[in-house]
Motif scaffolding. Structure first.
Motif, PDB file in Angstrom:
ATOM      1  N   LEU A  91       0.828  -1.255   0.099  1.00  0.00           N
ATOM      2  CA  LEU A  91      -0.084  -0.054  -0.060  1.00  0.00           C
ATOM      3  C   LEU A  91       0.670   1.136  -0.037  1.00  0.00           C
ATOM      4  N   LEU A  92       1.789   1.365   0.733  1.00  0.00           N
ATOM      5  CA  LEU A  92       2.799   2.560   0.894  1.00  0.00           C
ATOM      6  C   LEU A  92       3.390   2.579  -0.520  1.00  0.00           C
ATOM      7  N   ALA A  93       4.102   1.683  -0.883  1.00  0.00           N
ATOM      8  CA  ALA A  93       4.780   1.665  -2.163  1.00  0.00           C
ATOM      9  C   ALA A  93       3.935   2.085  -3.384  1.00  0.00           C
ATOM     10  N   SER A  94       2.563   1.909  -3.022  1.00  0.00           N
ATOM     11  CA  SER A  94       1.796   2.459  -4.100  1.00  0.00           C
ATOM     12  C   SER A  94       1.498   4.047  -4.135  1.00  0.00           C
ATOM     13  N   GLY A  95       1.942   4.330  -2.996  1.00  0.00           N
ATOM     14  CA  GLY A  95       1.430   5.889  -2.569  1.00  0.00           C
ATOM     15  C   GLY A  95       0.294   6.124  -1.808  1.00  0.00           C
ATOM     16  N   LYS A 366      -1.378  21.224   6.840  1.00  0.00           N
ATOM     17  CA  LYS A 366      -1.542  19.807   6.723  1.00  0.00           C
ATOM     18  C   LYS A 366      -0.490  19.125   6.825  1.00  0.00           C
ATOM     19  N   ARG A 367      -0.780  17.777   7.327  1.00  0.00           N
ATOM     20  CA  ARG A 367       0.317  16.801   7.361  1.00  0.00           C
ATOM     21  C   ARG A 367       0.798  16.324   5.981  1.00  0.00           C
ATOM     22  N   ALA A 368       2.388  16.404   6.034  1.00  0.00           N
ATOM     23  CA  ALA A 368       3.137  16.227   4.857  1.00  0.00           C
ATOM     24  C   ALA A 368       2.722  14.849   4.139  1.00  0.00           C
ATOM     25  N   ASP A 369       1.773  14.267   3.760  1.00  0.00           N
ATOM     26  CA  ASP A 369       1.718  13.019   3.034  1.00  0.00           C
ATOM     27  C   ASP A 369       2.114  13.281   1.507  1.00  0.00           C
ATOM     28  N   LEU A 370       2.871  12.776   0.767  1.00  0.00           N
ATOM     29  CA  LEU A 370       3.639  13.349  -0.668  1.00  0.00           C
ATOM     30  C   LEU A 370       3.749  12.089  -1.369  1.00  0.00           C
ATOM     31  N   VAL A 371       3.319  12.002  -2.725  1.00  0.00           N
ATOM     32  CA  VAL A 371       3.898  10.923  -3.329  1.00  0.00           C
ATOM     33  C   VAL A 371       4.469  11.863  -4.640  1.00  0.00           C
ATOM     34  N   LYS A 388       7.908   7.226  -7.579  1.00  0.00           N
ATOM     35  CA  LYS A 388       9.290   7.291  -7.004  1.00  0.00           C
ATOM     36  C   LYS A 388       9.765   7.351  -5.720  1.00  0.00           C
ATOM     37  N   ALA A 389       8.834   7.789  -5.248  1.00  0.00           N
ATOM     38  CA  ALA A 389       9.188   8.260  -3.602  1.00  0.00           C
ATOM     39  C   ALA A 389       7.828   8.511  -2.906  1.00  0.00           C
ATOM     40  N   VAL A 395       8.497  12.243   6.336  1.00  0.00           N
ATOM     41  CA  VAL A 395       9.650  11.345   6.351  1.00  0.00           C
ATOM     42  C   VAL A 395       9.414  10.363   5.055  1.00  0.00           C
ATOM     43  N   GLN A 396      10.295  10.044   4.363  1.00  0.00           N
ATOM     44  CA  GLN A 396      10.242   9.032   3.185  1.00  0.00           C
ATOM     45  C   GLN A 396      10.253   7.754   3.877  1.00  0.00           C
TER      46      GLN A 396
END
Length: 400
Positions: A91-95, A366-371, A388-389, A395-396
């Motif tokens: 799930l995380l790797a999918s963003g 807002k909380r820094a959730d980023l794809v 890619k990240a 946090v990455q």
């Protein structure tokens, strides 16, 4: 205070704006600024890449959801929790940085994620799904044997079958005591067990009224697994927040959903993913493949009907087949605009879960959730390979 700036890329911020060139700054786990020529203590250069808000999946089962009853019977009880780890990682790797678990995960799984013992998206949990006798989660079979339910009851996951207002009142309270943040009910069957029908509504009005009253008292929303239109309508009239699947909607159902503001989580990949990916079909019992063929077209037609009626839609998968991000491709294929697909997977999904004050868009505070995505963010069939990240609270947490 450490300030990180992502410089030189494009941004889809989830607010309804088009993709545009912009820098994004993060401080202390939250978005600090979006604009041009931002400065910071650390610069991450992202030319040619696009920044998206962390994605949501509003219908997952990370624990104990094996579609083959035989496999469930042969699986040691505690193995389900270890099997959740690669699902959470994927799930995380999918963003996907936030998700709603629609039965299976208990409070221990949620706490392990919050405490950093395991990695994965933050979870909103329902613990188990409430079913009537003979309903979607009842493990009875015509042989007289009771095959283990999808989610074997244990001290943190109460037995899910109840009938009548008194039993249902107790079960809702028991689930809330166990940590449920949303109550899941099943107002139709689901096409898994022998002799099931999609169209027969489950629970009577007095039963639904008690469920809703107890959920309101506990200040938790209610979602309904519902495939047939009559079961959808009874759930919507009772006041549920979302309909899961909505396989056989009709005009009255979608108009009622639009009028009441009820969300639809269509889970199109649930069936289409089985049919379109031979490697998935090879792992699924033939009876479920036959079922998928029977209902896939209906699910696409129902989705289009809901779009036409203006029903609010949020992304969710249920994931018996395909990749998590295939759901975005199917939503687009069956009539949703590309920008609306991404919004359904970000801001709209955050609104459904009640997390939109903190998540779902790239906005200061807002909380820094980023794809971080390479290539066209609207090329949904290629999106998984383009991630890619992934960052969660700045946090990455994943990189390709």
């Amino acid at each position: 205070m450490h300030r990180v700036v992502f410089r030189g890329g494009s941004v889809f911020d989830g607010t309804g704006s088009a993709v545009r060139r912009a820098d994004v700054a993060i401080e202390d786990g939250r978005f600090a600024a979006v604009g041009s020529e931002l400065t910071g203590d650390e610069i991450v250069h992202v030319p040619g890449l696009t920044l998206l808000p962390g994605l949501f999946n509003c219908h997952v089962h990370v624990v104990g959801c094996l579609p083959d009853p035989t496999a469930r019977l042969k699986t040691p009880f505690s193995l389900q929790f270890y099997q959740a780890l690669p699902i959470l990682d994927h799930l995380l790797a999918s963003g996907i940085t936030s998700a709603r678990d629609c039965a299976g995960a208990d409070l221990g799984v949620k706490k392990a994620l919050e405490d950093g013992l395991i990695s994965g998206p933050r979870l909103q949990i329902s613990i188990n799904a409430i079913s009537q006798t003979g309903g979607h989660i009842d493990g009875w079979t015509p042989s007289g044997e009771c095959v283990s339910e999808y989610y074997v009851p244990h001290p943190g996951r109460p037995h899910p079958v109840a009938d009548g207002p008194d039993e249902l009142r107790t079960l809702v309270r028991t689930l809330v005591r166990a940590g449920a943040e949303v109550i899941k009910i099943c107002t139709t069957n689901g096409g898994v067990w022998p002799r099931e029908e999609y169209l027969t509504p489950h629970f009577r009005d007095d039963e639904l009224a008690v469920i809703m009253a107890e959920a309101r008292a506990a200040r938790v929303p209610v979602m309904s697994h519902a495939c047939g239109a009559e079961g959808v309508k009874s759930a919507v009239r009772a006041g549920v927040r979302s309909i899961e699947h909505g396989t056989y909607l009709d005009r009255e159902a979608v108009d009622l959903m639009a009028e009441r503001g009820t969300w639809l989580v269509p889970t199109l990949v649930r069936f289409h993913g089985m049919l379109d990916r031979p490697e998935v079909a090879a792992r699924i019992p033939q009876a479920m493949i036959d079922d998928a063929r029977r209902v896939a077209d209906a699910s696409a037609e129902s989705f289009a009907l809901a779009l036409e009626a203006g029903v609010r839609i949020a992304m969710g998968t249920d994931m018996h087949g395909g990749e998590f991000l295939d759901e975005l491709g199917y939503m687009h294929k069956f009539g949703m605009r590309p920008e609306a697909v991404l919004e359904a997977s970000t801001r709209s999904a955050a609104q459904l879960l009640g997390w939109d004050e903190d998540l779902g868009t790239i906005e200061p505070g807002k909380r820094a959730d980023l794809v971080v995505v390479d290539g066209d963010p609207f090329d949904f069939w290629a999106l998984k390979g383009a991630v890619k990240a992934v960052y969660q609270d700045g946090v990455q947490v994943s990189a390709s």
